[in-house]
Scaffold this motif. Structure first.
Motif, short mmCIF file in Angstrom:
data_model
loop_
_atom_site.label_atom_id
_atom_site.label_comp_id
_atom_site.label_asym_id
_atom_site.label_seq_id
_atom_site.Cartn_x
_atom_site.Cartn_y
_atom_site.Cartn_z
N TYR A 200 1.21 -1.23 0.07
CA TYR A 200 0.02 0.16 0.06
C TYR A 200 1.16 1.61 -0.05
CZ TYR A 200 -3.04 3.82 1.45
OH TYR A 200 -4.37 4.90 1.49
N GLN A 201 1.97 1.11 1.10
CA GLN A 201 2.39 2.52 0.81
C GLN A 201 3.34 3.00 -0.51
OE1 GLN A 201 6.52 1.71 3.22
NE2 GLN A 201 6.03 4.12 3.74
N ARG A 202 3.90 1.18 -1.23
CA ARG A 202 4.65 1.21 -2.59
C ARG A 202 4.23 2.70 -3.52
NH1 ARG A 202 4.14 -1.40 -7.61
NH2 ARG A 202 3.36 -2.81 -5.12
N ARG A 203 2.35 1.48 -3.38
CA ARG A 203 1.53 2.17 -4.49
C ARG A 203 0.82 3.97 -3.80
NH1 ARG A 203 -3.29 -0.05 -3.85
NH2 ARG A 203 -2.52 -1.42 -1.99
N SER A 204 1.51 4.36 -3.06
CA SER A 204 0.32 5.22 -2.45
C SER A 204 0.75 6.54 -1.72
CB SER A 204 -0.73 4.56 -1.56
OG SER A 204 -0.15 4.27 -0.22
N SER A 205 2.35 6.41 -2.26
CA SER A 205 3.21 6.89 -1.63
C SER A 205 3.06 7.43 0.01
CB SER A 205 3.71 8.01 -2.11
OG SER A 205 4.50 7.81 -3.16
N ALA A 206 2.21 6.37 0.52
CA ALA A 206 1.93 6.98 1.96
C ALA A 206 3.17 6.98 3.14
CB ALA A 206 0.90 6.39 3.04
N GLY A 207 2.87 7.52 4.12
CA GLY A 207 4.22 7.47 4.76
C GLY A 207 3.57 6.95 6.12
N VAL A 208 4.48 6.16 6.59
CA VAL A 208 3.61 5.05 8.06
C VAL A 208 5.20 5.54 9.17
CG1 VAL A 208 4.13 2.59 8.46
CG2 VAL A 208 3.49 3.28 6.23
N LEU A 209 3.87 5.62 10.07
CA LEU A 209 4.96 5.44 11.48
C LEU A 209 4.76 4.00 12.02
CD1 LEU A 209 6.51 7.01 13.86
CD2 LEU A 209 4.19 7.07 14.85
N LEU A 210 6.32 3.23 12.78
CA LEU A 210 6.40 1.89 12.96
C LEU A 210 7.08 1.71 13.90
CD1 LEU A 210 6.67 -1.73 12.45
CD2 LEU A 210 8.79 -0.59 11.93
#
Length: 231
Positions: A200-210
């Protein structure tokens, strides 16, 4: 103590989700003290710290679920005032959070299908729109139609967390915050959840907090890591 990163000021100006000098206290106990954190579109920021250091509180502030006592959250450089349903739908749906315990985060009276569709219906989507989106996301996270008809007590923690992940993605958020989201899962489900989020991050360029205590997951997934000090 102020927790910051070298790119906080630059990143906030360039866009992204940011906490700026955020302070949160519960009674007399100050959990966060002037904390700065920035998540740029497309990057994964790891957040580490001992128990009680405020990691989950910071995630809830960034998810717009908890208003800080001082400081503020910005999205693309614009300060966000307030939290939860005081915010416009278009703003609050830009950020989603996936919690550690799926059972604490779900209504036991709802089927998995209704759990996934709940945020859409709350924002005015039609039944047909909600059903179509739910079916797409269920397939994405690996939930079969028979599981969608069940309630939380009738599924495993891993199956319920898959439903929570689908619910978190239902509005196509720009930022996804994962608060120990794989801690209670078996290795296979951990890998599947991580793969869905990464894709999902790759397709949408979403930022993620882990947020995780798993050093292998942190080193494999995080673009950079921020440390919160002991309480």
């Amino acid at each position: 103590m102020t927790v910051t990163t070298d790119d906080t000021v630059h990143g906030a100006a360039a866009g992204g989700l940011a906490a700026q000098r955020v302070t949160v206290a519960y009674g007399r106990q100050r959990v966060l003290d002037r904390v700065d954190l920035h998540i740029a579109p497309g990057e994964t920021v790891g957040l580490r710290g001992p128990s009680g250091s405020g990691k989950s509180t910071l995630a809830r502030v960034l998810a717009l679920l908890h208003a800080p006592d001082s400081g503020h959250v910005t999205i693309d450089g614009r300060p966000v005032g307030g939290a939860r349903h005081r915010l416009p739908v278009a703003l609050r749906t830009r950020v989603a959070i996936l919690f550690q315990s799926p059972r604490s985060a779900t209504d036991p009276r709802l089927s998995l299908a209704d759990l996934i569709a709940e945020p859409l219906r709350a924002t005015g989507a039609s039944r047909d729109q909600a059903s179509a989106r739910t079916a797409d996301l269920a397939d994405l996270v690996g939930l079969t139609p028979d599981l969608l008809a069940r309630r939380p007590h009738a599924v495993s923690d891993g199956q319920l967390q898959r439903a929570c992940l689908a619910r978190a993605l239902v509005h196509r958020p720009d930022y996804l915050l994962c608060d120990e989201a794989t801690a209670m899962l078996d290795a296979s489900t951990q890998a599947h959840v991580a793969a869905v989020v990464t894709d999902y991050q790759r397709r949408s360029s979403a930022g993620v907090l882990l947020i995780t205590h798993d050093p292998a997951l942190m080193s494999r997934w995080a673009t950079r890591v921020v440390e919160l000090p002991p309480p």
